[in-house]
Design a protein around this motif. Structure first.
Motif, PDB file in Angstrom:
ATOM      1  N   TRP A  33       0.827  -1.193   0.000  1.00  0.00           N
ATOM      2  CA  TRP A  33       0.000   0.000   0.000  1.00  0.00           C
ATOM      3  C   TRP A  33       0.870   1.255   0.000  1.00  0.00           C
ATOM      4  CZ3 TRP A  33      -0.649   4.254   3.066  1.00  0.00           C
ATOM      5  CH2 TRP A  33      -1.776   5.024   2.807  1.00  0.00           C
ATOM      6  N   CYS A  34       1.918   1.275   0.804  1.00  0.00           N
ATOM      7  CA  CYS A  34       2.809   2.443   0.858  1.00  0.00           C
ATOM      8  C   CYS A  34       3.540   2.653  -0.466  1.00  0.00           C
ATOM      9  CB  CYS A  34       3.810   2.293   1.999  1.00  0.00           C
ATOM     10  SG  CYS A  34       3.077   2.508   3.616  1.00  0.00           S
ATOM     11  N   ALA A  35       3.997   1.575  -1.083  1.00  0.00           N
ATOM     12  CA  ALA A  35       4.678   1.696  -2.376  1.00  0.00           C
ATOM     13  C   ALA A  35       3.707   2.193  -3.447  1.00  0.00           C
ATOM     14  CB  ALA A  35       5.283   0.357  -2.777  1.00  0.00           C
ATOM     15  N   ASP A  36       2.489   1.669  -3.448  1.00  0.00           N
ATOM     16  CA  ASP A  36       1.479   2.131  -4.407  1.00  0.00           C
ATOM     17  C   ASP A  36       1.149   3.606  -4.189  1.00  0.00           C
ATOM     18  OD1 ASP A  36       1.377  -0.374  -5.502  1.00  0.00           O
ATOM     19  OD2 ASP A  36      -0.498  -0.952  -4.506  1.00  0.00           O
ATOM     20  N   ALA A  37       1.006   4.010  -2.934  1.00  0.00           N
ATOM     21  CA  ALA A  37       0.691   5.405  -2.630  1.00  0.00           C
ATOM     22  C   ALA A  37       1.846   6.327  -3.025  1.00  0.00           C
ATOM     23  CB  ALA A  37       0.364   5.561  -1.149  1.00  0.00           C
ATOM     24  N   ALA A  38       3.084   5.864  -2.863  1.00  0.00           N
ATOM     25  CA  ALA A  38       4.241   6.675  -3.274  1.00  0.00           C
ATOM     26  C   ALA A  38       4.241   6.893  -4.782  1.00  0.00           C
ATOM     27  CB  ALA A  38       5.539   6.015  -2.826  1.00  0.00           C
ATOM     28  N   VAL A  39       3.944   5.861  -5.538  1.00  0.00           N
ATOM     29  CA  VAL A  39       3.887   5.986  -6.994  1.00  0.00           C
ATOM     30  C   VAL A  39       2.733   6.900  -7.403  1.00  0.00           C
ATOM     31  CG1 VAL A  39       3.442   4.722  -9.130  1.00  0.00           C
ATOM     32  CG2 VAL A  39       5.029   3.814  -7.450  1.00  0.00           C
ATOM     33  N   CYS A  40       1.586   6.757  -6.749  1.00  0.00           N
ATOM     34  CA  CYS A  40       0.444   7.623  -7.066  1.00  0.00           C
ATOM     35  C   CYS A  40       0.745   9.081  -6.726  1.00  0.00           C
ATOM     36  CB  CYS A  40      -0.803   7.151  -6.331  1.00  0.00           C
ATOM     37  SG  CYS A  40      -1.466   5.612  -6.980  1.00  0.00           S
ATOM     38  N   GLY A  41       1.432   9.324  -5.617  1.00  0.00           N
ATOM     39  CA  GLY A  41       1.809  10.685  -5.253  1.00  0.00           C
ATOM     40  C   GLY A  41       2.771  11.286  -6.256  1.00  0.00           C
ATOM     41  N   LEU A  42       3.700  10.475  -6.736  1.00  0.00           N
ATOM     42  CA  LEU A  42       4.646  10.933  -7.753  1.00  0.00           C
ATOM     43  C   LEU A  42       3.919  11.259  -9.054  1.00  0.00           C
ATOM     44  CD1 LEU A  42       7.671  11.385  -8.151  1.00  0.00           C
ATOM     45  CD2 LEU A  42       7.816   9.049  -8.967  1.00  0.00           C
ATOM     46  N   ALA A  43       2.967  10.411  -9.429  1.00  0.00           N
ATOM     47  CA  ALA A  43       2.188  10.667 -10.644  1.00  0.00           C
ATOM     48  C   ALA A  43       1.324  11.916 -10.476  1.00  0.00           C
ATOM     49  CB  ALA A  43       1.316   9.458 -10.972  1.00  0.00           C
ATOM     50  N   ALA A  44       0.743  12.101  -9.305  1.00  0.00           N
ATOM     51  CA  ALA A  44      -0.076  13.289  -9.054  1.00  0.00           C
ATOM     52  C   ALA A  44       0.771  14.553  -9.107  1.00  0.00           C
ATOM     53  CB  ALA A  44      -0.774  13.173  -7.705  1.00  0.00           C
ATOM     54  N   ALA A  45       1.998  14.500  -8.578  1.00  0.00           N
ATOM     55  CA  ALA A  45       2.897  15.658  -8.650  1.00  0.00           C
ATOM     56  C   ALA A  45       3.229  15.981 -10.105  1.00  0.00           C
ATOM     57  CB  ALA A  45       4.170  15.393  -7.853  1.00  0.00           C
ATOM     58  N   ALA A  46       3.432  14.958 -10.920  1.00  0.00           N
ATOM     59  CA  ALA A  46       3.714  15.184 -12.337  1.00  0.00           C
ATOM     60  C   ALA A  46       2.511  15.807 -13.048  1.00  0.00           C
ATOM     61  CB  ALA A  46       4.107  13.874 -13.015  1.00  0.00           C
ATOM     62  N   PRO A  76       3.277  24.789  -3.999  1.00  0.00           N
ATOM     63  CA  PRO A  76       3.200  24.072  -2.719  1.00  0.00           C
ATOM     64  C   PRO A  76       2.607  22.670  -2.849  1.00  0.00           C
ATOM     65  CG  PRO A  76       2.398  26.302  -2.443  1.00  0.00           C
ATOM     66  CD  PRO A  76       2.614  26.093  -3.909  1.00  0.00           C
ATOM     67  N   THR A  77       1.653  22.500  -3.757  1.00  0.00           N
ATOM     68  CA  THR A  77       1.061  21.176  -3.964  1.00  0.00           C
ATOM     69  C   THR A  77       2.100  20.194  -4.496  1.00  0.00           C
ATOM     70  OG1 THR A  77      -1.078  22.188  -4.416  1.00  0.00           O
ATOM     71  CG2 THR A  77      -0.783  19.920  -5.146  1.00  0.00           C
ATOM     72  N   ILE A  78       2.929  20.645  -5.412  1.00  0.00           N
ATOM     73  CA  ILE A  78       3.980  19.780  -5.954  1.00  0.00           C
ATOM     74  C   ILE A  78       4.945  19.367  -4.843  1.00  0.00           C
ATOM     75  CG2 ILE A  78       5.969  19.715  -7.500  1.00  0.00           C
ATOM     76  CD1 ILE A  78       4.346  21.573  -9.367  1.00  0.00           C
ATOM     77  N   ILE A  79       5.360  20.321  -4.017  1.00  0.00           N
ATOM     78  CA  ILE A  79       6.299  20.029  -2.937  1.00  0.00           C
ATOM     79  C   ILE A  79       5.690  19.057  -1.932  1.00  0.00           C
ATOM     80  CG2 ILE A  79       7.580  21.042  -1.009  1.00  0.00           C
ATOM     81  CD1 ILE A  79       8.750  21.611  -3.796  1.00  0.00           C
ATOM     82  N   VAL A  80       4.441  19.266  -1.560  1.00  0.00           N
ATOM     83  CA  VAL A  80       3.784  18.376  -0.588  1.00  0.00           C
ATOM     84  C   VAL A  80       3.644  16.970  -1.162  1.00  0.00           C
ATOM     85  CG1 VAL A  80       1.573  17.937   0.567  1.00  0.00           C
ATOM     86  CG2 VAL A  80       2.614  20.195   0.695  1.00  0.00           C
ATOM     87  N   LEU A  81       3.254  16.856  -2.420  1.00  0.00           N
ATOM     88  CA  LEU A  81       3.106  15.528  -3.030  1.00  0.00           C
ATOM     89  C   LEU A  81       4.449  14.803  -3.136  1.00  0.00           C
ATOM     90  CD1 LEU A  81       0.484  16.299  -5.800  1.00  0.00           C
ATOM     91  CD2 LEU A  81       0.168  14.805  -3.824  1.00  0.00           C
ATOM     92  N   LEU A  82       5.508  15.531  -3.509  1.00  0.00           N
ATOM     93  CA  LEU A  82       6.827  14.894  -3.574  1.00  0.00           C
ATOM     94  C   LEU A  82       7.323  14.481  -2.198  1.00  0.00           C
ATOM     95  CD1 LEU A  82       8.672  17.071  -6.238  1.00  0.00           C
ATOM     96  CD2 LEU A  82       7.840  14.734  -6.483  1.00  0.00           C
ATOM     97  N   ALA A  83       7.092  15.308  -1.194  1.00  0.00           N
ATOM     98  CA  ALA A  83       7.516  14.966   0.173  1.00  0.00           C
ATOM     99  C   ALA A  83       6.735  13.763   0.695  1.00  0.00           C
ATOM    100  CB  ALA A  83       7.340  16.162   1.095  1.00  0.00           C
ATOM    101  N   ALA A  84       5.437  13.734   0.440  1.00  0.00           N
ATOM    102  CA  ALA A  84       4.627  12.591   0.878  1.00  0.00           C
ATOM    103  C   ALA A  84       5.060  11.315   0.157  1.00  0.00           C
ATOM    104  CB  ALA A  84       3.145  12.867   0.625  1.00  0.00           C
TER     105      ALA A  84
END
Length: 130
Positions: free
Chosen positions: A32-45, A101-109
């Motif tokens: 779940w954490c790995a999937d969420a990390a990939v989704c956060g990276l895609a959302a930042a993009a 700020p949204t990009i930074i928060v998504l990348l940090a998460a």
């Protein structure tokens, strides 16, 4: 100046997530954490691409004046790609203020979730833990 750490962070996230996806023996929490990390990276993009789309203007003077009702001032006009910015004057930017700020928060998460997934997987394989 800030581009190099962001590119390194994104590369590390992709490397961790690819390494996690290659292994099949996960717990649900790690997956779940790995999937969420990939989704956060895609959302930042996606947010970055949307902000970049807002920067697009064939003629910046006409865009500022006709679409946004702002006076174009060449003394303050300029663009940068990180943080995303394309100014019409000292007080108005074509890129909405929430994009960076949204990009930074998504990348940090994403980074935090990828690190958590990595350490959770390592903790699971540690033979000294009960």
């Amino acid at each position: 100046m800030f581009v190099i750490p962001v590119v390194l962070l994104m590369g590390a996230l992709v490397a961790v997530c690819v390494a996690c996806f290659r292994r099949r023996s996960f717990t649900k929490r790690v997956r779940w954490c790995a999937d969420a990390a990939v989704c956060g990276l895609a959302a930042a993009a996606v947010v970055y691409a949307w902000g970049g789309w807002k920067m697009f203007a064939w003629d910046i003077e006409e865009t500022c004046g006709l679409q946004h009702g702002e006076i174009w001032d060449p003394a303050f006009a300029g663009e940068s790609y990180f943080p995303l910015s394309k100014r019409c004057n000292a007080n108005f930017d074509l890129v909405p203020s929430f994009v960076n700020p949204t990009i930074i928060v998504l990348l940090a998460a994403s980074a935090a979730l990828a690190v958590f997934a990595c350490f959770s997987q390592r903790a699971r394989k540690d033979p000294l833990r009960p």
